[in-house]
Design an enzyme around this catalytic site. Structure first.
Site, PDB file in Angstrom:
ATOM      1  N   ARG A 111       0.664  -0.683   0.127  1.00 38.08           N
ATOM      2  CA  ARG A 111       0.095  -0.132   0.380  1.00 38.08           C
ATOM      3  C   ARG A 111       0.569   1.000  -0.491  1.00 38.08           C
ATOM      4  NH1 ARG A 111      -5.042   1.521   3.408  1.00 38.08           N
ATOM      5  NH2 ARG A 111      -6.055  -0.015   1.865  1.00 38.08           N
ATOM      6  N   HIS A 138      -7.923   0.513  -6.620  1.00 38.00           N
ATOM      7  CA  HIS A 138      -7.446  -0.507  -5.299  1.00 38.00           C
ATOM      8  C   HIS A 138      -8.110  -1.568  -5.783  1.00 38.00           C
ATOM      9  CE1 HIS A 138      -8.062  -1.597  -1.397  1.00 38.00           C
ATOM     10  NE2 HIS A 138      -8.436  -0.644  -0.967  1.00 38.00           N
ATOM     11  N   GLN A 141      -9.750  -3.917  -3.604  1.00 36.32           N
ATOM     12  CA  GLN A 141     -11.178  -3.510  -2.971  1.00 36.32           C
ATOM     13  C   GLN A 141     -12.657  -3.719  -4.141  1.00 36.32           C
ATOM     14  OE1 GLN A 141     -12.180  -2.137   0.468  1.00 36.32           O
ATOM     15  NE2 GLN A 141     -14.389  -2.537  -0.752  1.00 36.32           N
ATOM     16  N   ASP A 233     -17.525   6.835  -1.824  1.00 37.62           N
ATOM     17  CA  ASP A 233     -15.965   7.098  -1.306  1.00 37.62           C
ATOM     18  C   ASP A 233     -15.638   8.598  -0.439  1.00 37.62           C
ATOM     19  OD1 ASP A 233     -13.888   6.591  -0.651  1.00 37.62           O
ATOM     20  OD2 ASP A 233     -12.723   6.431  -2.037  1.00 37.62           O
ATOM     21  N   CYS A 273     -16.565   1.327   0.399  1.00 38.22           N
ATOM     22  CA  CYS A 273     -15.681   0.967   0.929  1.00 38.22           C
ATOM     23  C   CYS A 273     -14.785   0.813   2.316  1.00 38.22           C
ATOM     24  CB  CYS A 273     -14.314   1.232  -0.230  1.00 38.22           C
ATOM     25  SG  CYS A 273     -13.858   2.944  -0.208  1.00 38.22           S
ATOM     26  N   ARG A 301     -14.125  -8.713   1.783  1.00 36.20           N
ATOM     27  CA  ARG A 301     -12.807  -8.678   1.801  1.00 36.20           C
ATOM     28  C   ARG A 301     -11.660  -9.957   2.087  1.00 36.20           C
ATOM     29  NH1 ARG A 301     -10.162  -3.049   1.026  1.00 36.20           N
ATOM     30  NH2 ARG A 301      -8.568  -4.454   0.822  1.00 36.20           N
TER      31      ARG A 301
END
Ligand code: CP
Ligand code: NVA
Length: 313
Positions: A111, A138, A141, A233, A273, A301
């Site tokens: 990340r 991402h 996700q 988001d 998310c 996830r």
């Protein structure tokens, strides 16, 4: 005399990466979603699949879901993980970090901020590199979200996912994933906050091939009309904290409240998310409504990443 050694750069031929959504083909994503469902139904059957394998988790940004679901996924599949926080190349170049790690572990989960960090690690590592979020994408996700959409809507093709807010990493990954799996995607952002034009162009051509409709607008109502799922988001992503106050003013008309959600199809699901900023991009009432599937997304996830690890390792 010191012998001349050949370049330490290792061929990527044997190591698939997941640096962004399109590193998996559409067929591979469909297979991954089936595998994730199988793992979700019957986790014990896969409990030793990663026995003797280890994965490095390199996190330059905070995380709750991604970090813990990767750790749990690896552990529940019988493998082990080691991790670092902080700037990956603070002490040595990325190409050296990659070649150290490749001698010890079987995969690297990263990340970071710039996508180039992940791309460079992937270039120099002989073991698979997985994008656990960059400023641009991402993809882990998005895999979990495709699984959730499939479960909740009964399929993806012909359904419409609307995304309201910033044309950010999440918007990019969902746009690419939807377009090539045949799901319509409608994005509404304030003027000047649309997606990267190169990603939008990629999504356009994927949509043309899959038969999906892709629309990018500044009009929230237009994007929400007819949607089966409404996604939002944060308005200021990690790394954009300095812009947060200005963004909150600009993005205010794009909040998903009960009135906005009612523009979508009756019974449309609400997705995020997480982490969510209640009172900004979404109201508390929508987060807590029966239409909200945000914790199903969070659960998925784990299952989607188990399937990803099984496929890649
Ligand atoms: N959705 C998500 O990636 O959450 P974290 O930032 O907590 O990992
Ligand atoms: N767009 C958000 C997603 C967090 C999971 C961010 O990058 O901070």
């Amino acid at each position: 005399m010191i012998a001349t050694v050949p370049s330490n750069r290792i061929s990527k031929a044997a190591a698939p990466d997941f640096t962004q959504d399109l590193d998996l083909t559409a067929d591979e994503v469909r297979y991954l979603l089936e595998l994730a469902l199988a793992v979700k139904r019957d986790a014990p059957r896969h409990a030793r699949a990663l026995e003797g394998r280890s994965i490095a988790l390199l996190f330059e940004k905070p995380s709750l879901r991604t970090r813990l679901t990767f750790e749990l996924a690896i552990r529940e599949l019988g493998g082990s993980s080691v991790g670092t926080e902080g700037k990956i190349d603070a002490r040595e170049p990325l190409r050296d970090v990659a070649r150290n790690l490749a001698r010890w572990v079987d995969g690297i989960v990263v990340r970071t901020f710039g996508q180039t960090v992940i791309d460079e690690l992937a270039l120099w590592s002989s073991v698979p590199v997985i994008n656990a979020l960059s400023d641009s994408f991402h993809p882990c996700q998005a895999l979990a979200d495709m699984l959730t959409l499939q479960e909740k809507l009964g399929g993806l093709r012909g359904m419409t996912l609307a995304f309201a807010g910033d044309g950010n990493n999440m918007a990019h990954s969902l746009m690419l994933s939807s377009a090539r799996l045949g799901m319509n995607f409608a994005l509404a952002t304030p003027p000047g906050f649309g997606p990267d034009p190169a990603v939008a162009a990629q999504a356009e051509s994927l949509a043309a091939a899959s038969g999906a409709r892709l629309s990018i607008t500044t009009n929230l109502e237009e994007a929400l009309t007819g949607a089966n799922a409404v996604y939002t988001d944060v308005w200021a992503s990690m790394g954009q904290e300095d812009e947060a106050a200005a963004r909150h003013k600009i993005f205010a008309p794009y909040q998903i409240d009960e009135r906005a959600l009612s523009i979508a199809q009756p019974g449309a699901i609400f997705m995020h998310c997480l982490p969510a900023k209640r009172g900004l991009e979404v109201t508390d009432a929508v987060m807590e409504s029966p239409q909200s599937v945000v914790f199903d997304q969070a659960e998925n996830r784990l299952h989607a990443q188990k399937a990803l690890l099984l496929m890649m390792l």
